[in-house]
Design a protein around this motif. Structure first.
Motif, PDB file in Angstrom:
ATOM      1  N   GLY A 182      -3.808 -20.813 -13.336  1.00 32.80           N
ATOM      2  CA  GLY A 182      -4.522 -22.091 -13.395  1.00 32.80           C
ATOM      3  C   GLY A 182      -4.155 -22.939 -14.602  1.00 32.80           C
ATOM      4  O   GLY A 182      -4.418 -24.151 -14.612  1.00 32.80           O
ATOM      5  N   LYS A 240     -21.558 -25.045   4.363  1.00 32.78           N
ATOM      6  CA  LYS A 240     -21.071 -25.695   3.134  1.00 32.78           C
ATOM      7  C   LYS A 240     -19.644 -26.212   3.329  1.00 32.78           C
ATOM      8  O   LYS A 240     -19.278 -27.256   2.805  1.00 32.78           O
ATOM      9  N   ALA A 267      -9.820 -21.082  -5.345  1.00 32.35           N
ATOM     10  CA  ALA A 267     -10.503 -22.266  -5.887  1.00 32.35           C
ATOM     11  C   ALA A 267     -11.986 -21.941  -6.058  1.00 32.35           C
ATOM     12  O   ALA A 267     -12.853 -22.789  -5.825  1.00 32.35           O
ATOM     13  N   THR A 268     -12.289 -20.691  -6.433  1.00 28.38           N
ATOM     14  CA  THR A 268     -13.653 -20.297  -6.829  1.00 28.38           C
ATOM     15  C   THR A 268     -13.565 -19.828  -8.284  1.00 28.38           C
ATOM     16  O   THR A 268     -12.467 -19.566  -8.781  1.00 28.38           O
ATOM     17  N   PRO A 269     -14.714 -19.679  -8.955  1.00 27.80           N
ATOM     18  CA  PRO A 269     -14.647 -19.199 -10.356  1.00 27.80           C
ATOM     19  C   PRO A 269     -14.486 -17.685 -10.479  1.00 27.80           C
ATOM     20  O   PRO A 269     -14.430 -17.181 -11.602  1.00 27.80           O
ATOM     21  N   ILE A 270     -14.403 -16.964  -9.357  1.00 24.85           N
ATOM     22  CA  ILE A 270     -14.315 -15.486  -9.426  1.00 24.85           C
ATOM     23  C   ILE A 270     -13.096 -15.078 -10.258  1.00 24.85           C
ATOM     24  O   ILE A 270     -11.990 -15.578 -10.037  1.00 24.85           O
ATOM     25  N   MET A 309      -2.097 -25.914 -13.528  1.00 28.64           N
ATOM     26  CA  MET A 309      -2.863 -27.041 -12.961  1.00 28.64           C
ATOM     27  C   MET A 309      -3.590 -27.783 -14.080  1.00 28.64           C
ATOM     28  O   MET A 309      -3.649 -29.018 -14.096  1.00 28.64           O
ATOM     29  N   LEU A 310      -4.151 -27.002 -15.015  1.00 29.43           N
ATOM     30  CA  LEU A 310      -4.892 -27.610 -16.119  1.00 29.43           C
ATOM     31  C   LEU A 310      -4.001 -28.588 -16.888  1.00 29.43           C
ATOM     32  O   LEU A 310      -4.388 -29.739 -17.170  1.00 29.43           O
ATOM     33  N   ARG A 345     -17.917 -18.512   2.204  1.00 28.66           N
ATOM     34  CA  ARG A 345     -19.041 -17.603   2.484  1.00 28.66           C
ATOM     35  C   ARG A 345     -19.984 -18.228   3.497  1.00 28.66           C
ATOM     36  O   ARG A 345     -20.712 -17.540   4.178  1.00 28.66           O
ATOM     37  N   ASN A 402     -15.075 -23.781  -1.300  1.00 29.78           N
ATOM     38  CA  ASN A 402     -15.361 -25.035  -0.588  1.00 29.78           C
ATOM     39  C   ASN A 402     -15.961 -26.064  -1.540  1.00 29.78           C
ATOM     40  O   ASN A 402     -16.772 -26.887  -1.145  1.00 29.78           O
ATOM     41  N   GLY A 403     -15.540 -26.014  -2.791  1.00 31.49           N
ATOM     42  CA  GLY A 403     -15.981 -27.007  -3.764  1.00 31.49           C
ATOM     43  C   GLY A 403     -14.951 -28.128  -3.903  1.00 31.49           C
ATOM     44  O   GLY A 403     -14.009 -28.233  -3.100  1.00 31.49           O
ATOM     45  N   GLY A 404     -15.139 -28.948  -4.948  1.00 31.82           N
ATOM     46  CA  GLY A 404     -14.255 -30.091  -5.165  1.00 31.82           C
ATOM     47  C   GLY A 404     -12.811 -29.678  -5.404  1.00 31.82           C
ATOM     48  O   GLY A 404     -11.877 -30.359  -4.942  1.00 31.82           O
ATOM     49  N   ALA A 405     -12.618 -28.558  -6.104  1.00 31.69           N
ATOM     50  CA  ALA A 405     -11.248 -28.134  -6.411  1.00 31.69           C
ATOM     51  C   ALA A 405     -10.536 -27.695  -5.133  1.00 31.69           C
ATOM     52  O   ALA A 405      -9.334 -27.937  -4.970  1.00 31.69           O
ATOM     53  N   MET A 445      -6.701 -20.884  -9.593  1.00 33.86           N
ATOM     54  CA  MET A 445      -7.091 -22.052 -10.411  1.00 33.86           C
ATOM     55  C   MET A 445      -7.771 -21.630 -11.704  1.00 33.86           C
ATOM     56  O   MET A 445      -7.854 -22.416 -12.649  1.00 33.86           O
TER      57      MET A 445
HETATM   58  P1  NAP Z   1     -17.523 -25.831  -7.398  1.00 39.93           P
HETATM   59  O1  NAP Z   1     -17.596 -27.175  -6.778  1.00 39.93           O
HETATM   60  O2  NAP Z   1     -18.689 -25.281  -8.157  1.00 39.93           O
HETATM   61  O3  NAP Z   1     -17.142 -24.801  -6.216  1.00 39.93           O
HETATM   62  C1  NAP Z   1     -17.069 -23.426  -6.448  1.00 39.93           C
HETATM   63  C2  NAP Z   1     -16.698 -22.714  -5.142  1.00 39.93           C
HETATM   64  O4  NAP Z   1     -16.608 -21.323  -5.437  1.00 39.93           O
HETATM   65  C3  NAP Z   1     -17.719 -22.863  -4.033  1.00 39.93           C
HETATM   66  O5  NAP Z   1     -17.002 -22.939  -2.824  1.00 39.93           O
HETATM   67  C4  NAP Z   1     -18.506 -21.557  -4.097  1.00 39.93           C
HETATM   68  O6  NAP Z   1     -18.986 -21.115  -2.855  1.00 39.93           O
HETATM   69  C5  NAP Z   1     -17.410 -20.604  -4.517  1.00 39.93           C
HETATM   70  N1  NAP Z   1     -17.983 -19.440  -5.201  1.00 39.93           N
HETATM   71  C6  NAP Z   1     -18.657 -19.441  -6.391  1.00 39.93           C
HETATM   72  N2  NAP Z   1     -19.024 -18.176  -6.708  1.00 39.93           N
HETATM   73  C7  NAP Z   1     -18.583 -17.406  -5.693  1.00 39.93           C
HETATM   74  C8  NAP Z   1     -18.670 -16.021  -5.435  1.00 39.93           C
HETATM   75  N3  NAP Z   1     -19.245 -15.165  -6.302  1.00 39.93           N
HETATM   76  N4  NAP Z   1     -18.103 -15.550  -4.261  1.00 39.93           N
HETATM   77  C9  NAP Z   1     -17.492 -16.406  -3.395  1.00 39.93           C
HETATM   78  N5  NAP Z   1     -17.382 -17.728  -3.616  1.00 39.93           N
HETATM   79  C10 NAP Z   1     -17.917 -18.215  -4.736  1.00 39.93           C
HETATM   80  O7  NAP Z   1     -16.302 -25.736  -8.404  1.00 39.93           O
HETATM   81  P2  NAP Z   1     -14.890 -26.462  -8.322  1.00 39.93           P
HETATM   82  O8  NAP Z   1     -14.923 -27.702  -9.127  1.00 39.93           O
HETATM   83  O9  NAP Z   1     -14.459 -26.549  -6.912  1.00 39.93           O
HETATM   84  O10 NAP Z   1     -13.976 -25.429  -9.142  1.00 39.93           O
HETATM   85  C11 NAP Z   1     -13.701 -24.143  -8.635  1.00 39.93           C
HETATM   86  C12 NAP Z   1     -12.939 -23.315  -9.684  1.00 39.93           C
HETATM   87  O11 NAP Z   1     -11.681 -23.929  -9.954  1.00 39.93           O
HETATM   88  C13 NAP Z   1     -13.670 -23.247 -11.044  1.00 39.93           C
HETATM   89  O12 NAP Z   1     -13.474 -21.964 -11.576  1.00 39.93           O
HETATM   90  C14 NAP Z   1     -12.947 -24.278 -11.898  1.00 39.93           C
HETATM   91  O13 NAP Z   1     -12.976 -23.946 -13.274  1.00 39.93           O
HETATM   92  C15 NAP Z   1     -11.519 -24.135 -11.349  1.00 39.93           C
HETATM   93  N6  NAP Z   1     -10.744 -25.369 -11.547  1.00 39.93           N
HETATM   94  C16 NAP Z   1      -9.621 -25.266 -12.306  1.00 39.93           C
HETATM   95  C17 NAP Z   1      -8.852 -26.385 -12.512  1.00 39.93           C
HETATM   96  C18 NAP Z   1      -7.605 -26.271 -13.335  1.00 39.93           C
HETATM   97  O14 NAP Z   1      -7.141 -27.299 -13.833  1.00 39.93           O
HETATM   98  N7  NAP Z   1      -7.019 -25.093 -13.464  1.00 39.93           N
HETATM   99  C19 NAP Z   1      -9.248 -27.640 -11.992  1.00 39.93           C
HETATM  100  C20 NAP Z   1     -10.424 -27.704 -11.221  1.00 39.93           C
HETATM  101  C21 NAP Z   1     -11.167 -26.547 -11.016  1.00 39.93           C
HETATM  102  P3  NAP Z   1     -20.481 -21.467  -2.364  1.00 39.93           P
HETATM  103  O15 NAP Z   1     -20.459 -22.928  -2.021  1.00 39.93           O
HETATM  104  O16 NAP Z   1     -20.682 -20.580  -1.202  1.00 39.93           O
HETATM  105  O17 NAP Z   1     -21.387 -21.156  -3.533  1.00 39.93           O
END
Ligand code: NAP
Length: 296
Positions: free
Chosen positions: A257, A162, A202-205, A260-261, A158, A133-136, A234
């Protein structure tokens, strides 16, 4: 590039982002096309400094930026204009400086959509699922809405509070159905995921170097993935995450990912230079670096 030529400076605004592949991607592309441009990293230590940094960039004539964690929303009030995509999700990952006027774009949306375009017919009218539920995650929701018209987006989170916070101000809220990840452990888990034609992490897991690098967002040992699905992670480091390995073993179509990058970078590059990024050259360079770092 002549040593006497003025150079156009681009860079990545973020915090602790020295690990980023973006300098490699853009500098490879600038060099391949012989453009007098350079791309660097601007680590900004705290959100209070972001406004000063952007105002300074107007004075210095820095040509453009990418923006990443945790400043994609922070930069918005300091910009003069937003593209429709950036406006829709309230987040900016690309800025162009047009003679002191800063315009924010969001190329994560089109970058996310790019590898799904050849598979679009499989998505139309069916549910899809996004973990996070983040920006991605919000960029992926908007990409599905704009380009693929799924019947609904199941957002696996989770913490429902949020998820609501993420969706606040999003005009197409009705498309999104927040669900708890804990449901996957129960009897409804199989249909919850099984009905979805696309599953997105769309989480870093699964990211190399993290404590949860060997984990997947999908609970293990329950055969929740199947042939005919598209599983899109991602995370790009490693190229094959535990989620993608499980999806491949289940016969699903997998998307790393890295697509997308490169997709989002190519669109930023076009906005800045008006030129197409030499995507194959860039992909080969990035893949070689990832292999060298032992994360392929
Ligand atoms: P973000 O805003 O920090 O959001 C991360 C999300 O992951 C939140 O919803 C968080 O949930 C969830 N999360 C984190 N740890 C978790 C865990 N252990 N178990 C379950 N959920 C977990 O990050 P974002 O910008 O959205 O990016 C998310 C991922 O996408 C990152 O890994 C980023 O590198 C990747 N990404 C890749 C690209 C690409 O070009 N390939 C572009 C953008 C992003 P909570 O809110 O509950 O903590």
């Amino acid at each position: 590039m002549s040593k006497r030529q003025a150079i156009n400076v681009f860079g990545l605004i973020g915090r602790n982002v020295d690990y980023s592949w973006s300098p490699l991607i853009h500098n490879t592309a600038f060099q391949a096309l012989g453009l007098p441009c350079v791309y660097t990293i601007f680590n900004i230590a705290a959100p209070e400094l972001v406004g000063d940094a952007l105002n300074g960039s107007r004075a210095l004539g820095i040509s453009g930026f990418n923006v990443t964690i945790p400043y994609k929303k922070t930069v918005v009030p300091f910009l003069d204009e937003l593209s429709a995509e950036a406006e829709a999700i309230g987040a900016v990952n690309t800025i162009v400086n047009d003679h002191g006027r800063l315009k924010g774009h969001n190329t994560d949306i089109a970058g996310f959509a790019a590898p799904l375009v050849p598979l679009a017919e499989r998505i139309h009218g069916k549910p899809v699922c996004i973990f996070g539920n983040g920006g991605a995650a919000l960029a992926a929701v908007e990409a599905f809405r704009l380009h693929f018209r799924p019947s609904s987006v199941r957002l696996m989170v989770r913490n429902p509070k949020k998820a609501e916070a993420m969706l606040e101000g999003y005009a197409h809220r009705e498309l999104v159905e927040p669900r708890l990840t804990s449901e996957l452990d129960g009897p409804s888990g199989k249909t919850l995921l099984g009905e979805c034609c696309v599953i997105v992490n769309a989480t870093p897991i699964g990211t190399a170097g993290r404590d949860d690098a060997i984990r997947s967002v999908v609970p293990p040992g329950r055969n929740l993935l199947h042939e005919g699905q598209i599983v899109y992670d991602m995370v790009y480091h490693p190229l094959e995450t535990p989620l993608l390995a499980e999806a491949r073993a289940a016969g699903a179509t997998t998307i790393s990912g890295i697509e997308m990058l490169i997709g989002q970078a190519a669109r930023s590059f076009f906005i800045w230079t008006g030129q197409q990024m030499p995507v194959e050259t860039v992909r080969n360079t990035v893949l070689a670096e990832i292999e060298k770092s032992g994360a392929a």
